[in-house]
Every structure is written in C-alpha cells, then in structure tokens.
Motif scaffolding. Structure first.
Motif, short mmCIF file in Angstrom:
data_model
loop_
_atom_site.label_atom_id
_atom_site.label_comp_id
_atom_site.label_asym_id
_atom_site.label_seq_id
_atom_site.Cartn_x
_atom_site.Cartn_y
_atom_site.Cartn_z
N VAL A 65 -23.61 -9.79 -54.50
CA VAL A 65 -23.51 -11.18 -54.25
C VAL A 65 -23.68 -11.73 -55.15
CG1 VAL A 65 -26.27 -11.26 -52.90
CG2 VAL A 65 -24.23 -12.83 -52.45
N GLU A 66 -24.71 -11.36 -55.78
CA GLU A 66 -25.43 -12.24 -57.30
C GLU A 66 -23.75 -12.65 -58.39
OE1 GLU A 66 -27.88 -10.33 -59.46
OE2 GLU A 66 -29.14 -9.17 -58.42
N LYS A 67 -22.54 -12.45 -58.05
CA LYS A 67 -21.64 -12.66 -59.30
C LYS A 67 -20.30 -12.11 -58.04
CE LYS A 67 -19.31 -12.48 -63.21
NZ LYS A 67 -19.76 -12.23 -64.34
N LEU A 68 -20.00 -13.33 -56.93
CA LEU A 68 -18.85 -12.80 -55.94
C LEU A 68 -18.02 -13.16 -56.43
CD1 LEU A 68 -20.33 -14.03 -52.37
CD2 LEU A 68 -20.19 -11.71 -53.26
N PRO A 69 -16.93 -11.72 -57.03
CA PRO A 69 -15.42 -11.91 -56.89
C PRO A 69 -15.20 -13.07 -55.98
CG PRO A 69 -16.13 -9.36 -55.44
CD PRO A 69 -16.78 -10.53 -55.58
N PHE A 70 -14.74 -14.14 -55.52
CA PHE A 70 -13.89 -15.05 -55.54
C PHE A 70 -14.20 -16.24 -55.52
CE2 PHE A 70 -16.08 -11.74 -52.48
CZ PHE A 70 -14.70 -10.66 -52.11
N ALA A 71 -13.12 -16.84 -55.45
CA ALA A 71 -13.10 -18.71 -55.90
C ALA A 71 -13.54 -19.11 -54.91
CB ALA A 71 -11.47 -18.58 -55.39
N ASP A 72 -14.27 -20.44 -55.13
CA ASP A 72 -14.62 -21.56 -54.68
C ASP A 72 -14.12 -21.25 -53.42
OD1 ASP A 72 -15.77 -21.67 -57.25
OD2 ASP A 72 -15.21 -23.34 -57.71
N ALA A 73 -14.62 -21.89 -52.21
CA ALA A 73 -14.55 -22.71 -51.36
C ALA A 73 -12.77 -20.95 -50.27
CB ALA A 73 -13.81 -23.59 -51.39
N SER A 74 -13.51 -20.36 -50.50
CA SER A 74 -13.02 -18.79 -50.35
C SER A 74 -12.89 -18.76 -48.82
CB SER A 74 -12.87 -17.84 -50.60
OG SER A 74 -12.57 -18.10 -52.04
N PHE A 75 -14.21 -19.12 -48.31
CA PHE A 75 -14.62 -18.63 -46.85
C PHE A 75 -15.11 -19.43 -45.49
CE2 PHE A 75 -14.70 -14.99 -49.52
CZ PHE A 75 -13.85 -14.36 -48.91
N GLY A 76 -15.11 -20.06 -44.43
CA GLY A 76 -15.55 -20.21 -43.67
C GLY A 76 -16.60 -19.75 -42.79
N CYS A 77 -17.16 -18.37 -43.51
CA CYS A 77 -18.48 -18.01 -42.59
C CYS A 77 -18.89 -16.74 -43.69
CB CYS A 77 -18.24 -17.69 -41.53
SG CYS A 77 -20.00 -17.27 -40.29
N VAL A 78 -20.01 -17.25 -43.85
CA VAL A 78 -20.45 -15.61 -44.52
C VAL A 78 -21.77 -15.40 -43.65
CG1 VAL A 78 -21.66 -15.39 -46.81
CG2 VAL A 78 -20.42 -16.71 -47.26
N LEU A 79 -21.91 -13.55 -43.71
CA LEU A 79 -22.73 -12.98 -42.84
C LEU A 79 -23.27 -12.14 -44.07
CD1 LEU A 79 -20.19 -11.69 -40.03
CD2 LEU A 79 -22.04 -13.62 -40.17
N ALA A 80 -25.56 -12.40 -43.45
CA ALA A 80 -25.64 -11.38 -44.81
C ALA A 80 -27.22 -11.32 -43.85
CB ALA A 80 -26.96 -12.80 -45.74
N PHE A 81 -26.79 -10.33 -42.89
CA PHE A 81 -27.93 -9.77 -41.92
C PHE A 81 -29.15 -8.76 -43.01
CE2 PHE A 81 -25.42 -12.20 -39.24
CZ PHE A 81 -26.06 -12.32 -38.12
N ASN A 82 -29.80 -9.47 -42.86
CA ASN A 82 -31.06 -8.56 -43.60
C ASN A 82 -30.86 -7.79 -45.10
OD1 ASN A 82 -32.59 -9.08 -41.28
ND2 ASN A 82 -33.65 -6.82 -41.09
#
Length: 226
Positions: A65-82
C-alpha cells in the motif's frame, strides 16, 4: 478481524453501498479466519482486487500500500480492515489510497487500539479516533467509530468520503447504526464473565474491568472537512 469488526464492515457496506471497482488492502486470509475476513461476498458483481505483501488465500496481486501499482482514480471503494498497523510508513499508504480512489470514492477501514501485538508479518502502530480524524482530513466527510471503553477503545474504524461522493443521508446513517446495534446483540454472550467482572467492579471499581465490561459498547461521529 474480530467478530465485532465483521459486523462493522457489514454495517458500513450495506448502509453506504459503495460503488466498484473494489480494492482491498491486506486481503490475505489468515488460516481459520476466512469466514470473518472474506469481504468479497458483500460486493456481488463488482470488480474486486485483493492485494497483500505476500501471496496466499484471498490475494489477487502482491503489492504494498506504500506504493500501489494502480493508476490515479482507479477504484470506487478501498477496504483496509485492521491493516494499517502493519504498514511501516502508514502515511505513504494513506496518500496512495487517496490517489487511487475516484473523486466520488469511499474508504472503509479499521485499526486496532487496545490489542495485543500481532505479527502479520509485523505490528508497528496504534491509532486513536482523533488520529483517524487527522489522517483523513482531506476527505470531504468522514464517519469515525470505536468500541470499548471511551479511554481505551478496542478498535477504531472509519468511512471516509471523497469530495464528489454522495454524503451519507440520515436514512443511511440510521441503517448503519441499526445494523451495528443488531449485530452487537447477536454476539455470543458470556454470562460467567459478566458476573466475574461485575463482582470485581463492586470490589475495586469499574476502571480495572472496563475493557471487558464495555467491550461491546460503541460510538461514532460524523465530521466534515474544514
């Protein structure tokens, strides 16, 4: 993820109905916890990508997550539970999540506070509700919640809405609260523990036993960007 947080995830996803594509940070399903951890079923029909720093169950792509291999504005929702307690440079992770979210996107997350050190693979940080308020201050609106004693919450969670996201309505917020309240009522009761800690409270006061007596108490607050 704990049974309590599984209910938090369901309450937020059902009430706020975030749009895809979905990105899950820290999607590795620890052996024996797949029923609690697997969130894919809450997004039927959505494009869903799970990432983790190691390959395994629930992981579609190995990445940090410190350097995500995805383009800007790629996702409508990000989940990060614990997850963010395991990120060495968590501030970079929060920046990356904001970058890959669409302007109408939503972040749903949780972090532990009063919890043992747990190695998946390492455990670095703890976050208060106020810490999430600061880390998510770029979002137009954020709902921050917690459970356990006020001064020693077990976990903290948040739903953060970017600037073009539809703000949660009063009806949605009521649905979130009702769903979570019903979930708490469904958690297995431990009568003997209540009696034991209640007796301790009579002898020594509530403070030493608040972690156990108030473990299913919860609260949340809604804030807007300044």
């Amino acid at each position: 993820m704990t049974p309590f947080l599984n209910g938090v995830a369901k309450a937020m996803t059902s009430a706020f109905a975030p749009k895809g594509p979905i990105l899950e940070i820290g999607s590795y399903q620890v052996d024996g916890q797949s029923e609690l951890i697997n969130l894919r079923g809450q997004f039927p029909g959505s494009d869903y990508t799970g990432i983790d720093i190691r390959q395994g169950p629930g992981v579609d792509r190995v990445a940090s997550v410190e350097k995500l291999p995805f383009a800007d504005a790629s996702f409508g929702c990000v989940l990060a539970f614990n997850t963010f307690e395991h990120v060495q440079r968590f501030w970079l992770g929060f920046e990356e999540v904001f970058r890959v979210l669409k302007p109408d996107g939503v972040l749903l997350m949780s972090v532990p506070f009063h919890f043992r050190i747990h190695h998946h693979p390492s455990d670095y940080w703890r976050f208060t509700p106020e810490a999430l308020d600061v880390l998510l201050e770029r979002y137009a609106m954020r709902l921050v919640g917690w459970h356990g004693p006020d001064k020693r919450p077990a976990n903290v969670w948040a739903a953060a809405f970017r600037e073009r996201a539809t703000p949660p309505t009063d009806v949605q917020l009521a649905a979130y609260r009702q769903t979570l309240t019903q979930h708490v009522k469904s958690l297995p009761a431990k009568p003997f523990d209540r009696i034991r800690y209640g007796f301790g409270k009579l002898l020594f006061g509530k403070r030493p036993f608040a972690t156990y007596l108030d473990q299913n108490a919860w609260g949340s607050r809604l804030s807007q960007a300044a």
